[in-house]
Motif scaffolding. Structure first.
Motif, PDB file in Angstrom:
ATOM      1  N   LEU A   1      67.548 -43.891  67.034  1.00 41.64           N
ATOM      2  CA  LEU A   1      66.153 -43.884  66.566  1.00 41.64           C
ATOM      3  C   LEU A   1      65.657 -45.305  66.329  1.00 41.64           C
TER       4      LEU A   1
ATOM      5  N   LEU B   1      61.153 -41.222  75.644  1.00 37.92           N
ATOM      6  CA  LEU B   1      59.967 -41.816  76.263  1.00 37.92           C
ATOM      7  C   LEU B   1      59.873 -41.464  77.754  1.00 37.92           C
TER       8      LEU B   1
ATOM      9  N   GLU C   1      68.472 -33.612  69.004  1.00 41.85           N
ATOM     10  CA  GLU C   1      67.161 -34.113  69.423  1.00 41.85           C
ATOM     11  C   GLU C   1      66.084 -33.389  68.616  1.00 41.85           C
TER      12      GLU C   1
ATOM     13  N   CYS D   1      59.639 -46.296  86.606  1.00 43.34           N
ATOM     14  CA  CYS D   1      60.247 -46.541  87.911  1.00 43.34           C
ATOM     15  C   CYS D   1      61.585 -47.225  87.711  1.00 43.34           C
TER      16      CYS D   1
ATOM     17  N   PHE E   1      54.784 -40.973  80.609  1.00 41.01           N
ATOM     18  CA  PHE E   1      54.600 -42.419  80.736  1.00 41.01           C
ATOM     19  C   PHE E   1      55.183 -42.845  82.087  1.00 41.01           C
TER      20      PHE E   1
ATOM     21  N   LEU F   1      65.101 -41.933  57.031  1.00 50.47           N
ATOM     22  CA  LEU F   1      66.057 -40.833  56.870  1.00 50.47           C
ATOM     23  C   LEU F   1      67.242 -41.202  55.990  1.00 50.47           C
TER      24      LEU F   1
ATOM     25  N   SER G   1      64.241 -50.643  78.815  1.00 51.32           N
ATOM     26  CA  SER G   1      64.199 -49.849  80.049  1.00 51.32           C
ATOM     27  C   SER G   1      65.337 -48.843  79.997  1.00 51.32           C
TER      28      SER G   1
ATOM     29  N   THR H   1      65.814 -30.006  66.797  1.00 50.78           N
ATOM     30  CA  THR H   1      66.701 -30.160  65.644  1.00 50.78           C
ATOM     31  C   THR H   1      66.530 -31.557  65.055  1.00 50.78           C
TER      32      THR H   1
ATOM     33  N   CYS I   1      69.152 -43.177  75.860  1.00 48.57           N
ATOM     34  CA  CYS I   1      70.246 -43.879  75.190  1.00 48.57           C
ATOM     35  C   CYS I   1      71.210 -42.873  74.550  1.00 48.57           C
TER      36      CYS I   1
HETATM   37  C1  LIG Z   1      54.475 -46.572  78.980  1.00 45.37           C
HETATM   38  C2  LIG Z   1      55.938 -46.817  79.204  1.00 45.37           C
HETATM   39  C3  LIG Z   1      56.374 -47.243  80.442  1.00 45.37           C
HETATM   40  C4  LIG Z   1      57.732 -47.471  80.661  1.00 45.37           C
HETATM   41  N1  LIG Z   1      58.135 -47.849  81.915  1.00 45.37           N
HETATM   42  C5  LIG Z   1      59.450 -47.917  82.181  1.00 45.37           C
HETATM   43  C6  LIG Z   1      59.914 -48.118  83.511  1.00 45.37           C
HETATM   44  O1  LIG Z   1      59.124 -48.212  84.457  1.00 45.37           O
HETATM   45  N2  LIG Z   1      61.266 -48.173  83.710  1.00 45.37           N
HETATM   46  C7  LIG Z   1      62.159 -48.058  82.702  1.00 45.37           C
HETATM   47  O2  LIG Z   1      63.386 -48.082  82.950  1.00 45.37           O
HETATM   48  N3  LIG Z   1      61.746 -47.897  81.414  1.00 45.37           N
HETATM   49  C8  LIG Z   1      60.415 -47.819  81.131  1.00 45.37           C
HETATM   50  N4  LIG Z   1      60.004 -47.616  79.843  1.00 45.37           N
HETATM   51  C9  LIG Z   1      60.944 -47.823  78.729  1.00 45.37           C
HETATM   52  C10 LIG Z   1      61.891 -46.664  78.496  1.00 45.37           C
HETATM   53  O3  LIG Z   1      61.215 -45.430  78.494  1.00 45.37           O
HETATM   54  C11 LIG Z   1      62.573 -46.849  77.137  1.00 45.37           C
HETATM   55  O4  LIG Z   1      63.113 -48.136  77.036  1.00 45.37           O
HETATM   56  C12 LIG Z   1      63.709 -45.844  76.946  1.00 45.37           C
HETATM   57  O5  LIG Z   1      63.274 -44.556  77.243  1.00 45.37           O
HETATM   58  C13 LIG Z   1      64.217 -45.894  75.502  1.00 45.37           C
HETATM   59  O6  LIG Z   1      65.174 -44.865  75.351  1.00 45.37           O
HETATM   60  P1  LIG Z   1      65.812 -44.535  73.944  1.00 45.37           P
HETATM   61  O7  LIG Z   1      66.723 -43.393  74.144  1.00 45.37           O
HETATM   62  O8  LIG Z   1      66.370 -45.792  73.355  1.00 45.37           O
HETATM   63  O9  LIG Z   1      64.586 -44.151  72.986  1.00 45.37           O
HETATM   64  P2  LIG Z   1      63.608 -42.868  73.045  1.00 45.37           P
HETATM   65  O10 LIG Z   1      63.326 -42.503  74.446  1.00 45.37           O
HETATM   66  O11 LIG Z   1      62.464 -43.216  72.154  1.00 45.37           O
HETATM   67  O12 LIG Z   1      64.469 -41.714  72.398  1.00 45.37           O
HETATM   68  C14 LIG Z   1      64.606 -41.514  71.018  1.00 45.37           C
HETATM   69  C15 LIG Z   1      64.730 -40.010  70.815  1.00 45.37           C
HETATM   70  O13 LIG Z   1      64.975 -39.741  69.423  1.00 45.37           O
HETATM   71  C16 LIG Z   1      64.275 -38.565  69.085  1.00 45.37           C
HETATM   72  N5  LIG Z   1      64.101 -38.508  67.627  1.00 45.37           N
HETATM   73  C17 LIG Z   1      63.217 -39.184  66.869  1.00 45.37           C
HETATM   74  N6  LIG Z   1      63.375 -38.863  65.571  1.00 45.37           N
HETATM   75  C18 LIG Z   1      64.397 -37.967  65.525  1.00 45.37           C
HETATM   76  C19 LIG Z   1      65.055 -37.293  64.456  1.00 45.37           C
HETATM   77  N7  LIG Z   1      64.691 -37.452  63.177  1.00 45.37           N
HETATM   78  N8  LIG Z   1      66.074 -36.447  64.758  1.00 45.37           N
HETATM   79  C20 LIG Z   1      66.488 -36.259  66.039  1.00 45.37           C
HETATM   80  N9  LIG Z   1      65.884 -36.892  67.094  1.00 45.37           N
HETATM   81  C21 LIG Z   1      64.865 -37.740  66.838  1.00 45.37           C
HETATM   82  C22 LIG Z   1      62.966 -38.696  69.841  1.00 45.37           C
HETATM   83  O14 LIG Z   1      62.310 -37.430  69.957  1.00 45.37           O
HETATM   84  C23 LIG Z   1      63.456 -39.240  71.171  1.00 45.37           C
HETATM   85  O15 LIG Z   1      63.776 -38.201  72.092  1.00 45.37           O
HETATM   86  C24 LIG Z   1      58.660 -47.327  79.603  1.00 45.37           C
HETATM   87  C25 LIG Z   1      58.223 -46.866  78.362  1.00 45.37           C
HETATM   88  C26 LIG Z   1      56.878 -46.593  78.165  1.00 45.37           C
HETATM   89  C27 LIG Z   1      56.430 -46.042  76.835  1.00 45.37           C
END
Ligand SMILES: Cc1cc2nc3c(=O)[nH]c(=O)nc-3n(C[C@H](O)[C@H](O)[C@H](O)COP(=O)(O)OP(=O)(O)OC[C@H]3O[C@@H](n4cnc5c(N)ncnc54)[C@H](O)[C@@H]3O)c2cc1C
Length: 452
Positions: free
Chosen positions: A249, A42, A34, A59, A56, A257, A412, A218, A15
């Protein structure tokens, strides 16, 4: 001339990366922060033999329009290898294929009449949900009524409930309806040649080329806002000020925070989150060849198995087969806090017992890795469409782009990219590019929030 607007993006998961990508090239100065040493959130990976393997299972679905459009812009769309996949089901230790009408008619955990009812309702389910207020309907009330008690108790509660634990029957039926929409072409799934790392690498290269500052290791330690400024604190006493910030987050992490004035403006923690415990088994032989197999009442701690090599082949895993076993769990639960070695040993025994009929034994298990994540699946309450927090934090230059905002879409990479598009457009980025621009425009209602 006024200096360009500055934007800090907090979080380098998909995201944050997609939001930074959309904001790059708009003349703004964009900084992405990050906390961990890796981008991808994730979807991150670890080195394994010659390659990289996702912690994790992930697909791509053919319906992932926004993600596929982004991959197209990065020149990566053609790297997605599509394959027909199959599904199995283990109930009371017995294995069943679960793909066709013939499989359903032979599915002995349900009585013959229940099998027919299950098939008929499944065909009609998306249509039966239209024009109903599913956001205010408990999943159990909707599905038990349609499918009957036997199918609910035997199949549906374990199948969909695995992600939400005991709260599942109260999760809005809209979530299930939406999920079935994403998975309507269940047989075909995609996986990028080069793994998810290739997508992250592609995004990073595009960000750097567009002049975005990307900093890993960071972690933001504090966040405060004034009417037109955001202040971000980093380890070592470093501070960054910016005109705007986008936080990706999970809300409970952001609340920790925030200073007191910001905390007062943030949405209260409306949703609880499920975490996940996830073990990777590198195997010398395949399992049943099904991509996904829910496991019900079979003496295992895990409640599903994803045989990744059925989709990705064995080449990414040094010729070995890869199966993920997973259990969604609260981050304070005993399982979540148990040490890796204990989980690995117990789940290896359980996996071998589960697949003993196929001849799996401990000598077939080459390596086991355990990973967990505390904030994975928001557990949405009934009526969440009206409670879903806005992406703008009123009276501040802070925007939120979290998995609690993608509802009723399934969490996703696709829904995160879609949300990132929306947030960037809210800031003023001109989102161009085929499907993305059309979908994003359609997704933004008059009130500026993504439409359901
Ligand atoms: C087991 C599993 C299976 C999945 N299967 C699929 C699938 O098949 N297909 C699919 O499309 N999706 C799948 N997903 C879902 C997908 O991974 C998530 O919906 C997506 O990655 C969410 O992205 P995000 O950027 O919102 O959050 P996140 O990926 O959680 O990113 C948040 C980021 O913020 C960082 N962060 C946290 N605190 C701080 C801070 N204080 N300062 C700076 N950075 C910080 C974290 O390190 C992380 O990198 C799956 C997830 C899991 C766990």
């Amino acid at each position: 001339m006024a200096p360009p607007e500055s934007v800090v993006v907090v979080g380098g998961g998909i995201c944050g990366l997609a939001a930074a990508y959309r904001l790059a090239g708009t003349g703004r100065r964009v900084t992405l922060l990050e906390g961990s040493d890796q981008l991808g959130g994730l979807g991150t990976f670890f080195p394994s033999r010659q390659g990289w393997v996702e912690r994790f299972y992930h697909c791509v679905m053919p319906t992932d329009d926004d993600l596929l459009a982004l991959l197209g812009e990065l020149g990566l769309r053609e790297t997605i290898r599509w394959r027909p996949t199959t599904m199995g089901m283990v109930v009371d230790g017995r294995h069943h294929p679960f793909n066709s009408a013939a499989d359903l008619l032979r599915f002995s955990p349900l009585r013959p009449l229940d099998r027919v009812r299950f098939g008929a309702v499944s065909v009609l389910l998306r249509r039966l949900g239209r024009h109903r207020d599913l956001d205010n309907t408990r999943t159990e009330d909707w599905l038990r009524g349609l499918y009957g008690d036997a199918a609910w108790d035997t199949l549906l509660a374990p199948l969909f409930g695995a992600k939400f634990g005991h709260a599942f029957p109260d999760v809005p039926a809209l979530y299930v309806w939406q999920r079935l929409g994403r998975e309507r072409n269940v047989a075909t799934r995609g996986y990028p040649a080069g793994g998810y790392k290739s997508i992250i690498d592609g995004l990073l290269a595009a960000l750097v080329a567009a002049g975005v500052t990307v900093r890993t290791s960071t972690p933001v330690t504090a966040l405060s806002v004034a009417a037109d400024r955001v202040r971000v604190e980093l380890p070592g006493g470093e501070r960054i000020e910016a005109d705007r910030a986008v936080s990706t987050l999970p809300l409970p992490q952001l609340r920790r925070l925030a200073d007191a004035p910001l905390l007062a403006r943030l949405p209260s923690a409306l949703v609880a989150y499920q975490g996940v415990v996830n073990a990777l088994f590198f195997l010398r032989r395949p399992l049943a060849g099904h991509y996904w197999t829910p496991v019900v009442r079979s003496g295992t701690d895990f409640d599903g198995v994803v045989e990744m090599s059925a989709l990705a082949g064995v080449e990414p895993y040094g010729g070995r087969h890869l199966a993920y076993a997973m259990r969604y769990a609260d981050r304070d639960s005993p399982l979540f806090t148990e040490d890796d070695a204990t989980v690995a040993a117990r789940w290896t025994d359980q996996l071998c017992t589960l697949y003993s009929g196929l001849g799996l034994s401990a000598t077939d298990v080459d390596e086991v890795r355990v990973f967990r994540a505390p904030f994975v699946e928001p557990v949405y309450p009934l009526g969440y469409l009206d409670q879903r927090p806005p992406v703008t934090v009123a009276g501040t230059p802070l925007l939120l782009a979290t998995t609690a905002h993608v509802y009723p879409e399934v969490t996703s990479w696709n829904s995160s990219v879609r949300l990132a598009n929306h947030v960037a457009a809210t800031i003023g980025a001109d989102i161009t590019g085929g499907a993305t621009s059309r979908r994003t425009a359609a997704a933004i209602r008059a009130d500026g929030e993504p439409s359901p």
